[in-house]
Design a protein around this motif. Structure first.
Motif, mmCIF file in Angstrom:
data_model
loop_
_atom_site.group_PDB
_atom_site.id
_atom_site.type_symbol
_atom_site.label_atom_id
_atom_site.label_comp_id
_atom_site.label_asym_id
_atom_site.label_seq_id
_atom_site.Cartn_x
_atom_site.Cartn_y
_atom_site.Cartn_z
ATOM 1 N N GLU A 154 0.801 -1.223 0.000
ATOM 2 C CA GLU A 154 0.000 0.000 0.000
ATOM 3 C C GLU A 154 0.838 1.280 0.000
ATOM 4 O OE1 GLU A 154 -3.177 0.294 -0.358
ATOM 5 O OE2 GLU A 154 -3.894 -1.747 -0.067
ATOM 6 N N ALA A 155 2.134 1.150 0.165
ATOM 7 C CA ALA A 155 3.002 2.329 0.186
ATOM 8 C C ALA A 155 3.019 3.008 -1.185
ATOM 9 C CB ALA A 155 4.417 1.928 0.587
ATOM 10 N N MET A 156 3.524 4.225 -1.206
ATOM 11 C CA MET A 156 3.665 4.972 -2.456
ATOM 12 C C MET A 156 5.096 4.794 -2.968
ATOM 13 S SD MET A 156 3.233 9.075 -3.126
ATOM 14 C CE MET A 156 1.442 9.126 -3.192
ATOM 15 N N TRP A 157 5.229 4.057 -4.058
ATOM 16 C CA TRP A 157 6.532 3.768 -4.644
ATOM 17 C C TRP A 157 6.787 4.707 -5.817
ATOM 18 C CZ3 TRP A 157 9.856 0.013 -2.705
ATOM 19 C CH2 TRP A 157 9.314 -0.802 -1.702
ATOM 20 N N VAL A 158 7.934 5.350 -5.812
ATOM 21 C CA VAL A 158 8.333 6.243 -6.898
ATOM 22 C C VAL A 158 9.366 5.491 -7.733
ATOM 23 C CG1 VAL A 158 9.254 8.506 -7.513
ATOM 24 C CG2 VAL A 158 7.954 8.215 -5.378
#
Length: 207
Positions: A154-158
């Motif tokens: 669920e994290a925001m991966w760049v």
């Protein structure tokens, strides 16, 4: 139907060239965001808080990775799309206020998101479900990761990607929505099909 190679940041001109059914490949920066990340993005907007990444002209991918950490470096092993409909309540505001130009996922999105894409010049494309390893092959490196407290998926991966795809345009900036149009077309034919089935049954019974 054409094939387009887009680089981030994506411009309005890039988006208005696209039509439903076109194939696209994306290079540059891609940001993953599933349910929890969308909730946090919208909450941050409402609180007037700055997001950890600038999404203007950007690409959001509805996906959560299988990721391995080797020392201080993350490696994405697989990253297939998740069902986009779960983000439908949040996506219009994300498109309007954050300037997102392309959303990638699977399964399509609804009328509110379609209208937002028409109004703010954005598009939605699908990546093949079950092809997470193929998606990972286009990821050159993990630039950063935010909100790991939400969990790895669920994290925001760049991510830096090169020719991420193939992607198929399902919603374009002219308000065309392939899945919705297909549903309407099928529903419009149901009465005729029902009559045909009834007539066939009657003819069989007579025989």
């Amino acid at each position: 139907m054409g094939t387009y190679y887009l680089k981030t940041p994506i411009s309005d001109d890039d988006i208005t060239k696209l039509r439903v059914g076109d194939t696209i490949y994306v290079s540059g920066i891609l940001v993953s965001a599933r349910d929890a990340a969308h909730v946090r993005m919208v909450e941050s907007l409402h609180k007037g808080e700055k997001l950890p990444v600038d999404l203007r002209g950007g690409v959001i991918y509805h996906a959560g990775p299988v990721a391995l950490k080797q020392g201080n470096t993350w490696r994405i092993v697989s990253m297939g799309p998740t069902t986009s409909a779960r983000m439908d309540d949040f996506e219009p505001e994300v498109i309007e206020k954050l300037g997102v130009k392309l959303v990638i996922g699977k399964g399509g999105m609804g009328p509110k998101t379609t209208e937002a894409m028409k109004r703010y010049k954005a598009a939605y494309a699908i990546f093949t479900g079950g092809a997470g390893v193929l998606a990972a092959q286009a990821i050159k490196r993990v630039v950063d990761v935010h909100w790991l407290d939400l969990g790895i998926a669920e994290a925001m991966w760049v991510l830096e990607v090169e020719n991420f795809g193939p992607l198929t345009v399902i919603i374009d900036s002219y308000g065309n929505n392939y899945y919705e149009d297909l549903r309407k077309n099928v529903r419009s034919k149901v009465p005729d099909l029902s009559k045909e089935v009834v007539n066939t049954i009657k003819s069989v019974i007579k025989v």
